[in-house]
Design an enzyme around this catalytic site. Structure first.
Site, short mmCIF file in Angstrom:
data_model
loop_
_atom_site.label_atom_id
_atom_site.label_comp_id
_atom_site.label_asym_id
_atom_site.label_seq_id
_atom_site.Cartn_x
_atom_site.Cartn_y
_atom_site.Cartn_z
CG ASP A 95 -39.53 -17.82 3.61
OD1 ASP A 95 -39.48 -18.51 4.64
OD2 ASP A 95 -38.53 -17.60 2.90
CG ASP A 161 -35.56 -21.80 7.88
OD1 ASP A 161 -35.00 -22.91 7.97
OD2 ASP A 161 -34.94 -20.75 7.64
N1 GLY Z 1 -35.62 -18.23 7.14
C1 GLY Z 1 -34.33 -17.78 6.79
C2 GLY Z 1 -33.50 -17.49 7.94
O1 GLY Z 1 -33.80 -17.82 9.08
O2 GLY Z 1 -32.45 -16.88 7.74
#
Ligand code: GLY
Length: 392
Positions: A95, A161
């Protein structure tokens, strides 16, 4: 949506940010407090969550639009926290792209701040270091102190993601000329396409590899309803991510992948155009909506339309643009709470970890404001107004 409606919506969102800036201060919104409480919960003091830069991203967009120093100054109040993320190994995960593109890269792009550039390059290094050069994948999460079972689950795991985190690597490549950043981003896009996108262009949330041999094992879910379902926010991360990759790199295969992911959404979305949290949720389950999936999808469709225009396909561009605008209007008509008195965010009805919400009685996880829904909602409005030079 018509251009006057977009101008009014942008105005309402900027007013909301301006009103809430002194209340939120240097904190980083994590999730709305409850389905009908439109104020934020935050990570515990001195803590961290992957959502830490979405409000910062809104502040930088507000600065970009208005040039008013208060937005820039409020965004920079989080610089110490960004440094702390990089200095805390247990907080490092894929992230980093979300966290630094919308904060340090934004600062550098808008103001030329060299300290922000250096921070963002450190983040890109940390992201690149998660790459497994034999298996060609970025390990999403860190096997920390949670125990062996967790370590076993995450050590060979990629997640969809991560498509949103690749622009940080591409920015670092363009900034430094160091080709390994670009190689890692391209390999991760290829691996995601091969293993996370199914033949019908629905998506797995995650995919596991054998950590010794790097052989593929299977697609699995983390936040979706089931391994073989299609978590709607995951689908939106992919659609937006591949469109953005085309805008950054000009490879038309990314554009076509994004278009097919969009076609899948079109074939399954409910007539109200706000995604259910999982596109393959059985009818017997509560049909919670996820406005954040709607916002990311709308922004992605508008990026896809821009890509198709650049690639010389105006008619296809118009069709996806109209779909994106219709989704944006649906969010505004059914989820927008930005002008409600006391509301600290833009969109109600976001869903995060719905299974956890149901097992542990955490109602806000299934139905609440989400800071990423808000960020991408504003991004979608700006893309609809023709702005595509953002912070990715
Ligand atoms: N990246 C985590 C979510 O979309 O909840």
């Amino acid at each position: 949506m018509k251009s006057q409606e977009l101008i009014e919506l942008q105005h309402d969102l900027l007013q909301n940010i301006e009103r809430n800036l002194p209340l939120i201060g240097k904190r980083c919104p994590m999730i709305g407090k409850a389905p009908d409480d439109f104020t934020w919960d935050y990570p515990k003091a001195d803590g961290y969550f992957w959502t830490d830069s979405f409000f910062t991203g809104e502040l930088w967009l507000a600065y970009m639009l208005t040039g008013e120093g208060k937005f820039r100054n409020c965004a920079r109040m989080r610089d110490g926290h960004l440094k702390q993320i990089l200095d805390t190994p247990l907080w490092l995960n894929h992230d980093l792209g979300f966290e630094f593109s919308l904060a340090a890269v934004a600062d550098y792009k808008l103001t030329g701040n060299q300290e922000a550039r250096a921070l963002a390059l450190r983040a890109a290094d940390a992201l690149r270091s998660r790459f497994n050069w034999n298996g060609h994948y970025i390990v999403a999460w860190t096997a920390g102190t949670e125990g062996k079972e967790h370590a076993q689950k995450v050590q060979g795991k990629i997640i969809i993601d991560c498509m949103q985190n690749l622009p940080l690597l591409i920015w670092a490549f363009k900034e430094t000329g160091v080709s390994s950043y670009l190689e890692v981003a391209k390999y991760q896009a290829e691996t995601s396409h091969q293993y996370l996108i199914r033949e019908d262009f629905s998506t797995y949330h995650t995919f596991d590899f054998d950590t010794t041999t790097n052989e593929p094992i299977a697609g699995r879910t983390w936040q979706g309803y089931a391994d073989e379902s299609c978590w709607s926010r995951g689908q939106s991360w992919a659609l937006h991510g591949f469109a953005q990759l085309y805008l950054l790199l000009g490879d038309e295969s990314y554009l076509e992948t994004s278009a097919k992911l969009a076609d899948y959404v079109k074939s399954v979305i409910t007539p109200d155009l706000v995604p259910v949290w999982d596109y393959r949720l059985p009818a017997s389950e509560i049909q919670y909506k996820d406005s954040s999936a709607g916002a990311v999808t709308a922004a992605g469709l508008l990026a896809l339309a821009e890509g198709l225009t650049r690639a010389g396909h105006p008619e296809r561009a118009t069709a996806y643009r109209e779909f994106g605008l219709a989704m944006l209007k649906a969010l505004r008509d059914t989820c927008d709470i930005s002008t409600k008195q006391g509301s600290q965010g833009f969109l109600a009805h976001g869903a995060s970890h719905v299974a956890l919400a149901q097992n542990k009685n955490l109602p806000n996880y299934a139905d609440a404001m989400l800071p990423y829904g808000d960020y991408y909602y504003l991004e979608a409005v700006l893309r609809a107004m023709g702005m595509h030079s953002l912070f990715w």
